[in-house]
Every structure is written in structure tokens, then in C-alpha cells.
Write an enzyme that holds these catalytic residues in place. Structure first.
Site, PDB file in Angstrom:
ATOM      1  N   GLU A   1       0.827  -1.213   0.000  1.00 27.30           N
ATOM      2  CA  GLU A   1       0.000   0.000   0.000  1.00 27.30           C
ATOM      3  C   GLU A   1       0.859   1.259   0.000  1.00 27.30           C
ATOM      4  O   GLU A   1       2.089   1.199   0.086  1.00 27.30           O
ATOM      5  CB  GLU A   1      -0.942  -0.044   1.206  1.00 27.30           C
ATOM      6  CG  GLU A   1      -1.898  -1.225   1.113  1.00 27.30           C
ATOM      7  CD  GLU A   1      -2.971  -1.235   2.180  1.00 27.30           C
ATOM      8  OE1 GLU A   1      -2.851  -0.516   3.191  1.00 27.30           O
ATOM      9  OE2 GLU A   1      -3.957  -1.991   1.994  1.00 27.30           O
TER      10      GLU A   1
ATOM     11  N   GLU B   1      -1.653 -10.183  -6.037  1.00 27.51           N
ATOM     12  CA  GLU B   1      -1.656 -10.952  -7.286  1.00 27.51           C
ATOM     13  C   GLU B   1      -0.756 -10.287  -8.332  1.00 27.51           C
ATOM     14  O   GLU B   1       0.041 -10.944  -9.012  1.00 27.51           O
ATOM     15  CB  GLU B   1      -3.079 -11.041  -7.861  1.00 27.51           C
ATOM     16  CG  GLU B   1      -4.061 -11.775  -6.976  1.00 27.51           C
ATOM     17  CD  GLU B   1      -4.780 -10.868  -5.977  1.00 27.51           C
ATOM     18  OE1 GLU B   1      -4.133  -9.943  -5.437  1.00 27.51           O
ATOM     19  OE2 GLU B   1      -5.971 -11.110  -5.728  1.00 27.51           O
TER      20      GLU B   1
HETATM   21  N1  THU Z   1      -6.023  -6.593  -2.246  1.00 30.80           N
HETATM   22  C1  THU Z   1      -5.188  -7.517  -2.797  1.00 30.80           C
HETATM   23  O1  THU Z   1      -3.965  -7.459  -2.631  1.00 30.80           O
HETATM   24  N2  THU Z   1      -5.734  -8.511  -3.526  1.00 30.80           N
HETATM   25  C2  THU Z   1      -7.073  -8.735  -3.653  1.00 30.80           C
HETATM   26  O2  THU Z   1      -7.472  -9.707  -4.285  1.00 30.80           O
HETATM   27  C3  THU Z   1      -8.026  -7.807  -3.032  1.00 30.80           C
HETATM   28  C4  THU Z   1      -7.452  -6.580  -2.447  1.00 30.80           C
HETATM   29  C5  THU Z   1      -5.438  -5.559  -1.373  1.00 30.80           C
HETATM   30  C6  THU Z   1      -5.403  -4.161  -1.918  1.00 30.80           C
HETATM   31  C7  THU Z   1      -5.366  -3.359  -0.644  1.00 30.80           C
HETATM   32  O3  THU Z   1      -4.033  -3.290  -0.174  1.00 30.80           O
HETATM   33  C8  THU Z   1      -6.164  -4.189   0.356  1.00 30.80           C
HETATM   34  O4  THU Z   1      -6.177  -5.502  -0.172  1.00 30.80           O
HETATM   35  C9  THU Z   1      -7.573  -3.699   0.577  1.00 30.80           C
HETATM   36  O5  THU Z   1      -8.245  -3.514  -0.623  1.00 30.80           O
END
Ligand code: THU
Length: 133
Positions: free
Chosen positions: A43, A54
Site C-alpha cells: 500500500e 496478485e
Molecule cells: N487486495 C489484494 O492485494 N488482492 C485482492 O485480491 C483484493 C485486495 C489488497 C489491496 C489493498 O491493499 C487491500 O487488499 C484492501 O483492498
């Protein structure tokens, strides 16, 4: 094979950098070469540059020369809580998968003890592909 991939995703999740959502995600991507590429979400204080687990795994793999893929395992959950049984890849990540994977690429969701396997085609039907260009 899928259970091992899920367990690898659980380990990758430990590296998640998610101080804003506290939602930790791990991924393990199996290349056609047999190599597994891991990823976590990363993030950012300005939110938009956030990279999902992913895509981290895909971009690591592509940047190391892997171009064909068999399956990806994804695990997620809030910090300090049990893994979520319901996390699915976001639309952007599904589109990245379409770029590099066949319709029968496998997406493994859930937990190492209780997971389901989906074909990419079922998670992004009628997708836009580079066949169109
Ligand atoms: N996120 C992922 O890394 N993969 C997913 O399949 C869904 C969402 C992350 C993005 C963000 O850092 C957090 O989860 C909340 O959306």
C-alpha cells in the site's frame, strides 16, 4: 499441489505492507516452468499506487522471464484475524491475468484447509483480450 500453493501464499502474506487497510493478502503464482512466484499487497499513503498481491506476483514473474502460468493461490484477511474464506481478485488483477493466462488458468481461493479452484474464464467472462488488437 494446490494446497502447497495455498501454504506458500500464507507465507507470502506475512510480508504484506498494508498499514492503511490492515487487510493482508498473499499470493503464490505457479509458472509453466514449475517455479513459484510469491506476492503481497503493497500500500501507499496516497492510496492509488497500491499494488495487489496478485499483481506483485505476476510482475515479479514477468520481470524474471516467465511468460506462461498454470495457477495462482490467494489468501487474505484482516490483521490478527482468521483468513477470510471470501476474498476474490479485484477487476484490475483479473485483467492482468487475462493478458498472460489461458481461459483455464486456475485461481485457488479460500484457505489451505478449505479452498475452491476456479477457471479464469469463470471469474472474468467476455474479457477484452489482445486477440482484438
Ligand atoms: N487486495 C489484494 O492485494 N488482492 C485482492 O485480491 C483484493 C485486495 C489488497 C489491496 C489493498 O491493499 C487491500 O487488499 C484492501 O483492498
Amino acid at each position: 499441489m494446490y494446497k502447497t500453493l495455498m501454504e506458500t501464499a500464507v507465507k507470502a502474506r506475512e510480508f504484506a505492507y498494508a498499514p492503511y487497510s490492515n487487510y493482508l493478502v498473499g499470493a503464490a503464482l505457479l509458472g509453466a516452468s514449475g517455479k513459484i512466484y510469491t506476492g503481497c499487497n503493497v500500500e501507499n499513503a496516497t492510496y492509488t499506487p497500491t499494488n495487489c498481491a496478485e499483481r506483485t506476483a505476476f510482475f515479479k514473474a514477468i520481470s524474471e522471464g516467465e511468460r506462461e502460468f498454470k495457477a495462482i493461490a490467494i489468501v487474505a484477511g484482516k490483521r490478527g484475524e482468521k483468513l477470510s474464506p471470501t476474498c476474490t481478485p479485484c477487476g484490475v488483477c483479473r485483467q492482468v491475468m487475462v493478458e498472460f493466462c489461458d481461459k483455464d488458468f486456475k485461481i485457488v481461493l479460500g484457505t489451505p484447509d478449505d479452498y475452491k479452484v476456479y477457471d479464469l474464464e469463470s471469474l472474468i467472462p467476455l474479457s477484452f483480450t489482445n486477440d482484438e488488437l
